[in-house]
Structure formats: structure tokens, C-alpha cells
Design a protein around this motif. Structure first.
Motif, PDB file in Angstrom:
ATOM      1  N   GLY A 284       0.798  -1.224   0.000  1.00 58.76           N
ATOM      2  CA  GLY A 284       0.000   0.000   0.000  1.00 58.76           C
ATOM      3  C   GLY A 284       0.822   1.262   0.000  1.00 58.76           C
ATOM      4  N   TYR A 285       1.681   1.392   0.969  1.00 62.24           N
ATOM      5  CA  TYR A 285       2.448   2.626   1.115  1.00 62.24           C
ATOM      6  C   TYR A 285       3.577   2.722   0.088  1.00 62.24           C
ATOM      7  CZ  TYR A 285       5.214   6.310   3.267  1.00 62.24           C
ATOM      8  OH  TYR A 285       5.922   7.456   3.494  1.00 62.24           O
ATOM      9  N   ARG A 286       4.332   1.637  -0.051  1.00 62.04           N
ATOM     10  CA  ARG A 286       5.489   1.671  -0.954  1.00 62.04           C
ATOM     11  C   ARG A 286       5.101   1.604  -2.424  1.00 62.04           C
ATOM     12  NH1 ARG A 286      10.636   2.862   0.584  1.00 62.04           N
ATOM     13  NH2 ARG A 286      11.496   1.352   1.998  1.00 62.04           N
ATOM     14  N   LEU A 287       4.196   0.705  -2.778  1.00 65.78           N
ATOM     15  CA  LEU A 287       3.835   0.506  -4.181  1.00 65.78           C
ATOM     16  C   LEU A 287       2.534   1.207  -4.577  1.00 65.78           C
ATOM     17  CD1 LEU A 287       4.715  -3.283  -4.542  1.00 65.78           C
ATOM     18  CD2 LEU A 287       6.128  -1.316  -5.166  1.00 65.78           C
ATOM     19  N   LYS A 288       1.870   1.821  -3.616  1.00 65.92           N
ATOM     20  CA  LYS A 288       0.608   2.550  -3.852  1.00 65.92           C
ATOM     21  C   LYS A 288      -0.485   1.655  -4.442  1.00 65.92           C
ATOM     22  CE  LYS A 288       2.554   6.416  -2.621  1.00 65.92           C
ATOM     23  NZ  LYS A 288       2.757   6.526  -1.205  1.00 65.92           N
ATOM     24  N   ALA A 289      -0.489   0.405  -4.043  1.00 69.26           N
ATOM     25  CA  ALA A 289      -1.524  -0.534  -4.491  1.00 69.26           C
ATOM     26  C   ALA A 289      -2.387  -0.871  -3.280  1.00 69.26           C
ATOM     27  CB  ALA A 289      -0.890  -1.784  -5.087  1.00 69.26           C
ATOM     28  N   TRP A 290      -3.234   0.077  -2.886  1.00 71.08           N
ATOM     29  CA  TRP A 290      -3.993  -0.073  -1.645  1.00 71.08           C
ATOM     30  C   TRP A 290      -5.037  -1.175  -1.707  1.00 71.08           C
ATOM     31  CZ3 TRP A 290      -2.161   1.626   2.659  1.00 71.08           C
ATOM     32  CH2 TRP A 290      -1.283   2.708   2.655  1.00 71.08           C
TER      33      TRP A 290
END
Length: 120
Positions: free
Chosen positions: A22-28
Motif C-alpha cells: 500500500g504505502y510503498r507501491l501505492k496498491a492499496w
């Protein structure tokens, strides 16, 4: 104690997946789905497999109730499976039952005309 470590590990994996995906790859959406999956698998694994192993090998607490109208005779471990022997005075039957969470793959042996010594 081992149960606490198990749940801390499961929660740590779920939080780590939220952070990494979520935070690192922005794939929440993927992070949420992965975290929920980790917690679901950890819960099912605990209740259907690990609970008895933790209690037998590393200590812990597990509750089992004697069915109404029966008298408890004995309990024993066979490998990692708990077997409980009860006596039903109404049918004069001894019942050996394997205890498993969720009533999955439970074994049961009935001994008819059983007269245990302690069945007063």
C-alpha cells in the motif's frame, strides 16, 4: 505464550503487507486484500489445526464441554489429536470422540453395553 507470538506474527505480516504493497507501491486495494487474506488464513489455521498442537506441546488453554446427560471418564492424546471418553447412562454406551474445532474430520467410536466402573 506461544499463542500470543502466533497472533503477533500474523498481525505483523498483515501490517507489513499493508506497508509494502500500500504505502510503498501505492496498491492499496491489493494491500487490503492481501492483509485480509493473511488474517483469514491465520485464523482458520489456528482454529482448525494449530490450537491443539499449541496446547499439547507448548501449554495453553482449551475448553471442551461434556454433552448433557453424559459422564466424563477420560481424555487422552493420540499424536496431536485429543480423544475424550464419555459414558451415556441412558443408552449404556461408552463414547470415544475425537475433538476437532469446527466438527471437521472427527472420529467417533461407540461401545454398546458398556459398564464403566465409575459410572455411579
Amino acid at each position: 505464550m506461544i499463542t500470543y507470538l502466533y497472533w503477533i506474527g500474523a498481525l505483523a505480516l498483515a501490517v507489513l503487507s499493508l506497508y509494502a504493497l500500500g504505502y510503498r507501491l501505492k496498491a492499496w486495494k491489493g494491500a487490503a486484500a492481501t492483509s485480509i487474506s493473511i488474517l483469514l488464513v491465520a485464523t482458520l489455521a489456528y482454529f482448525f489445526h494449530f490450537q491443539q498442537i499449541f496446547v499439547k506441546h507448548w501449554g495453553g488453554v482449551m475448553s471442551v464441554s461434556v454433552p448433557e446427560g453424559q459422564k466424563h471418564i477420560a481424555a487422552t492424546w493420540k499424536d496431536d489429536h485429543l480423544w475424550i471418553e464419555n459414558y451415556d447412562p441412558k443408552t449404556n454406551t461408552c463414547i470415544f470422540k475425537e475433538y476437532a474445532r469446527g466438527a471437521t474430520l472427527e472420529g467417533k467410536v461407540l461401545i454398546k453395553n458398556c459398564n464403566p466402573i465409575k459410572a455411579n
